[in-house]
Scaffold this motif. Structure first.
Motif, mmCIF file in Angstrom:
data_model
loop_
_atom_site.group_PDB
_atom_site.id
_atom_site.type_symbol
_atom_site.label_atom_id
_atom_site.label_comp_id
_atom_site.label_asym_id
_atom_site.label_seq_id
_atom_site.Cartn_x
_atom_site.Cartn_y
_atom_site.Cartn_z
ATOM 1 N N ALA A 213 3.279 7.345 6.814
ATOM 2 C CA ALA A 213 2.583 6.678 8.000
ATOM 3 C C ALA A 213 2.416 5.213 7.843
ATOM 4 O O ALA A 213 2.791 4.529 8.709
ATOM 5 C CB ALA A 213 1.139 7.188 7.993
ATOM 6 N N LEU A 214 2.366 4.560 6.458
ATOM 7 C CA LEU A 214 2.346 3.212 6.532
ATOM 8 C C LEU A 214 3.566 2.642 6.748
ATOM 9 O O LEU A 214 3.523 1.592 7.270
ATOM 10 C CB LEU A 214 1.782 2.991 5.292
ATOM 11 C CG LEU A 214 0.374 3.296 4.656
ATOM 12 C CD1 LEU A 214 0.126 3.296 3.003
ATOM 13 C CD2 LEU A 214 -0.708 2.387 5.359
ATOM 14 N N THR B 26 1.614 5.009 -2.869
ATOM 15 C CA THR B 26 1.050 6.458 -2.208
ATOM 16 C C THR B 26 2.483 7.157 -2.133
ATOM 17 O O THR B 26 3.504 6.616 -2.333
ATOM 18 C CB THR B 26 0.415 6.189 -1.029
ATOM 19 O OG1 THR B 26 1.342 5.631 0.032
ATOM 20 C CG2 THR B 26 -0.859 5.678 -0.880
ATOM 21 N N ALA C 213 4.139 12.323 10.948
ATOM 22 C CA ALA C 213 3.388 11.133 10.300
ATOM 23 C C ALA C 213 3.965 10.058 10.535
ATOM 24 O O ALA C 213 3.180 9.055 10.786
ATOM 25 C CB ALA C 213 3.397 11.641 8.718
ATOM 26 N N ASP D 62 3.216 12.010 3.503
ATOM 27 C CA ASP D 62 2.900 11.436 4.795
ATOM 28 C C ASP D 62 1.944 10.203 4.695
ATOM 29 O O ASP D 62 2.121 9.333 5.742
ATOM 30 C CB ASP D 62 2.088 12.579 5.575
ATOM 31 C CG ASP D 62 2.998 13.947 5.880
ATOM 32 O OD1 ASP D 62 4.321 13.566 5.576
ATOM 33 O OD2 ASP D 62 2.580 14.808 6.194
ATOM 34 N N VAL D 63 1.094 10.059 3.599
ATOM 35 C CA VAL D 63 0.436 8.630 3.860
ATOM 36 C C VAL D 63 1.540 7.576 3.682
ATOM 37 O O VAL D 63 1.316 6.600 4.601
ATOM 38 C CB VAL D 63 -0.599 8.473 2.617
ATOM 39 C CG1 VAL D 63 -1.401 7.330 2.624
ATOM 40 C CG2 VAL D 63 -1.651 9.623 2.815
ATOM 41 N N ARG D 64 2.473 7.763 2.774
ATOM 42 C CA ARG D 64 3.350 6.544 2.749
ATOM 43 C C ARG D 64 4.349 6.543 3.866
ATOM 44 O O ARG D 64 4.491 5.480 4.426
ATOM 45 C CB ARG D 64 4.233 6.836 1.664
ATOM 46 C CG ARG D 64 5.695 5.957 1.394
ATOM 47 C CD ARG D 64 6.497 6.436 0.242
ATOM 48 N NE ARG D 64 5.834 5.820 -1.076
ATOM 49 C CZ ARG D 64 6.665 5.691 -2.103
ATOM 50 N NH1 ARG D 64 8.002 5.989 -2.323
ATOM 51 N NH2 ARG D 64 6.199 5.127 -3.283
ATOM 52 N N CYS E 185 0.829 -1.199 0.115
ATOM 53 C CA CYS E 185 -0.014 0.055 0.040
ATOM 54 C C CYS E 185 0.727 1.309 0.152
ATOM 55 O O CYS E 185 0.439 2.249 -0.824
ATOM 56 C CB CYS E 185 -0.890 -0.073 1.193
ATOM 57 S SG CYS E 185 -2.279 -1.354 1.206
ATOM 58 N N ALA E 186 1.920 1.296 0.629
ATOM 59 C CA ALA E 186 3.000 2.374 0.839
ATOM 60 C C ALA E 186 3.517 2.699 -0.601
ATOM 61 O O ALA E 186 3.611 3.932 -1.061
ATOM 62 C CB ALA E 186 4.145 2.044 1.754
#
Length: 289
Positions: free
Chosen positions: A161-162, A154, A224, A157-159, A150-151
């Motif tokens: 966080a994952l 993306t 994040a 910050d989403v990457r 998933c990372a």
């Protein structure tokens, strides 16, 4: 008390290390992400090497803590790593901590104290019995694969966080393996420790978690990464403690204060994330002004 003391020392050392590693990771271009060349670039930076030195100090303290206390007690204490990291970052940036930051620190600290008093982890074995490691390692591998997959789809910050959560899972696994390995030392001495597969799995898991953490810090902001890292490490470690080592937590009506404590910790993390220091974490001092 010894396990708690060394757990606190571990959290403080890791907090300092995160600040130094983030400063180094900010200087690495995006093209080095998820590549072994990332380590090559970081190795040329003294600030990153200083951070790794603190990681080693933290690993020694963690080993002592896990050898003297349950994993469900030791690992959740690392929640204080988040406020410690921001306070240390403020010192490095020469930015004065504001009231919101202190509120967040207080919420996380009080929430942790309430959680530990309510859950009161007890019992458990120092070693993992039978083939319990097999399903644990398989499920951990699947979870890590899903997070990394998933990372990679993306950015920002989403990457971060994952990958921070993936690193947290890796560090929780490292702690569980380390505790099992240290038990071999108590039972059979250095020879038993050196001949155990858990020791070498600990090293492999630790290096993998470190690699994921460096990529998380390179992908996005510290704020994040750090909440996912600290909270994820604590919660996943509790799962390992209960399922692998047979540690027991209070249930029944005790679940109410336990959930309240988790909510307080989460609220504290959100509060910390919204502070000006967090949104500008580790910017150069001149830019922060």
């Amino acid at each position: 008390m010894i396990s708690i003391l060394f757990a606190v020392l571990t959290a403080l050392s890791n907090g300092c290390a995160s600040v130094l590693q983030r400063r180094a990771a900010m200087r690495v271009p995006d093209s080095a992400a998820m590549r072994l060349s990332l380590f090559g670039r970081l190795l040329r930076q003294k600030v990153w090497l200083a951070g790794i030195g603190l990681v080693i100090v933290a690993a020694v303290c963690q080993a002592v803590a896990l050898a003297t206390g349950p994993i469900a007690v030791v690992q959740p204490i690392f929640v204080i790593e988040l406020p410690a990291t921001l306070l240390i970052a403020g010192y490095v940036m020469r930015v004065r901590a504001d009231r919101a930051l202190w509120y967040g620190v207080a919420a996380v600290t009080v929430g942790l104290a309430l959680e530990m008093a309510s859950a009161d982890p007890v019992g458990g074995s120092d070693t993992v019995r039978g083939a319990a490691w097999i399903p644990a390692l398989v499920l951990t591998g699947l979870f890590e694969t899903a997070l990394i997959g998933c990372a990679l789809r993306t950015r920002g910050d989403v990457r971060a966080a994952l990958l921070g959560l993936a690193a947290a899972c890796g560090y929780a696994l490292t702690a569980a393996l380390m505790k099992d390995a240290m038990a071999r030392l108590d039972d059979g001495g250095a020879a038993a420790l050196l001949s155990s597969w858990q020791l070498y799995a600990t090293a492999a898991a630790g290096v993998g978690a470190l690699f994921l953490l460096q990529n998380a810090l390179q992908a996005g902001s510290l704020v994040a990464v750090q909440p996912m890292l600290t909270l994820g490490d604590a919660l996943i470690s509790i799962v390992y403690g209960v399922t692998l080592f047979g540690e027991v937590l209070r249930t029944g009506w005790w679940l109410l204060p336990e959930l309240a404590a988790l909510a307080l910790i989460a609220a504290g993390c959100v509060r910390l994330a919204r502070t000006p220091l967090a949104t500008g974490t580790l910017a150069p001092p001149s830019a922060a002004r």
